[in-house]
Write a protein that holds these residues in place. Sequence first.
Motif, PDB file in Angstrom:
ATOM      1  N   GLU A  89      27.693 -54.848   3.933  1.00 41.19           N
ATOM      2  CA  GLU A  89      28.064 -54.560   2.546  1.00 41.19           C
ATOM      3  C   GLU A  89      28.824 -55.725   1.918  1.00 41.19           C
ATOM      4  OE1 GLU A  89      28.171 -53.054  -1.055  1.00 41.19           O
ATOM      5  OE2 GLU A  89      27.044 -52.087   0.564  1.00 41.19           O
TER       6      GLU A  89
ATOM      7  N   ALA B 138      26.217 -58.133   0.886  1.00 46.77           N
ATOM      8  CA  ALA B 138      25.445 -57.551  -0.219  1.00 46.77           C
ATOM      9  C   ALA B 138      26.197 -57.705  -1.533  1.00 46.77           C
ATOM     10  CB  ALA B 138      25.147 -56.081   0.062  1.00 46.77           C
TER      11      ALA B 138
ATOM     12  N   ALA C 266      24.835 -59.898  -4.609  1.00 51.87           N
ATOM     13  CA  ALA C 266      24.508 -59.157  -5.832  1.00 51.87           C
ATOM     14  C   ALA C 266      25.119 -59.878  -7.038  1.00 51.87           C
ATOM     15  CB  ALA C 266      25.018 -57.721  -5.737  1.00 51.87           C
TER      16      ALA C 266
ATOM     17  N   GLU D 207      16.956 -60.098  -4.331  1.00 54.38           N
ATOM     18  CA  GLU D 207      17.214 -58.703  -4.714  1.00 54.38           C
ATOM     19  C   GLU D 207      16.908 -57.763  -3.543  1.00 54.38           C
ATOM     20  OE1 GLU D 207      16.216 -55.480  -8.239  1.00 54.38           O
ATOM     21  OE2 GLU D 207      15.080 -57.347  -8.158  1.00 54.38           O
ATOM     22  N   ARG D 208      15.805 -58.012  -2.866  1.00 52.99           N
ATOM     23  CA  ARG D 208      15.430 -57.205  -1.694  1.00 52.99           C
ATOM     24  C   ARG D 208      16.456 -57.367  -0.580  1.00 52.99           C
ATOM     25  NH1 ARG D 208      12.047 -57.587   3.039  1.00 52.99           N
ATOM     26  NH2 ARG D 208      10.957 -55.615   3.381  1.00 52.99           N
TER      27      ARG D 208
ATOM     28  N   VAL E  33      19.682 -58.005  -0.866  1.00 55.15           N
ATOM     29  CA  VAL E  33      20.869 -57.222  -1.231  1.00 55.15           C
ATOM     30  C   VAL E  33      20.637 -55.747  -0.900  1.00 55.15           C
ATOM     31  CG1 VAL E  33      22.252 -56.422  -3.184  1.00 55.15           C
ATOM     32  CG2 VAL E  33      21.708 -58.851  -2.962  1.00 55.15           C
ATOM     33  N   GLN E  34      19.472 -55.238  -1.279  1.00 53.31           N
ATOM     34  CA  GLN E  34      19.138 -53.834  -1.011  1.00 53.31           C
ATOM     35  C   GLN E  34      19.114 -53.538   0.489  1.00 53.31           C
ATOM     36  OE1 GLN E  34      15.302 -52.689  -2.510  1.00 53.31           O
ATOM     37  NE2 GLN E  34      15.342 -50.710  -1.494  1.00 53.31           N
ATOM     38  N   LEU E  35      18.461 -54.401   1.264  1.00 49.55           N
ATOM     39  CA  LEU E  35      18.359 -54.179   2.706  1.00 49.55           C
ATOM     40  C   LEU E  35      19.711 -54.261   3.398  1.00 49.55           C
ATOM     41  CD1 LEU E  35      15.073 -56.139   3.468  1.00 49.55           C
ATOM     42  CD2 LEU E  35      15.394 -53.647   3.474  1.00 49.55           C
TER      43      LEU E  35
ATOM     44  N   ARG F 238      22.599 -53.475   2.025  1.00 52.61           N
ATOM     45  CA  ARG F 238      23.300 -52.231   1.679  1.00 52.61           C
ATOM     46  C   ARG F 238      22.787 -51.066   2.519  1.00 52.61           C
ATOM     47  NH1 ARG F 238      23.812 -53.559  -4.631  1.00 52.61           N
ATOM     48  NH2 ARG F 238      25.913 -54.429  -4.497  1.00 52.61           N
ATOM     49  N   GLU F 239      21.487 -50.998   2.713  1.00 51.70           N
ATOM     50  CA  GLU F 239      20.901 -49.911   3.504  1.00 51.70           C
ATOM     51  C   GLU F 239      21.258 -50.035   4.982  1.00 51.70           C
ATOM     52  OE1 GLU F 239      16.700 -50.104   2.750  1.00 51.70           O
ATOM     53  OE2 GLU F 239      16.923 -49.425   0.670  1.00 51.70           O
TER      54      GLU F 239
END
Length: 115
Positions: free
Chosen positions: A42, A45, A49, A66-67, A69-71, A73-74
């Motif tokens: 995080e 991320a 971001a 962008e992907r 950052v998403q990955l 976070r997940e």
Amino acid sequence: MTVERHVLEKLLAGDDEASAAALAALRSGATYSVWDTTHPAEQHAGVFARRLQRMRLRGVEPLGLERMVQLLREHGRPVSGGLIDSADQKWTFLLYLTEDGSALVACARLQRWVE
């Protein structure tokens, strides 16, 4: 964390465009490093971001950021980071591996500003 080149090549053999580009760079003589430390996903991320927002304000759209950052976070667990610098010095690839280095979490490509 020491990651052999052939192991990193296997980890980058995913189906996203940034990983494929990083793999091609690595196979074309790129230099790379993977850090020994881990940090919460995080944390990375959040940093990227904000950087993505600033880049977009300048009209720059990094491949896969962008992907990434998403990955991150997940993923939600600590990650180890690394860099791949293309042999032609045009691109830097950011990559994040699981804490034990056994899997790729995310990858993105950024254009280098070389003066």
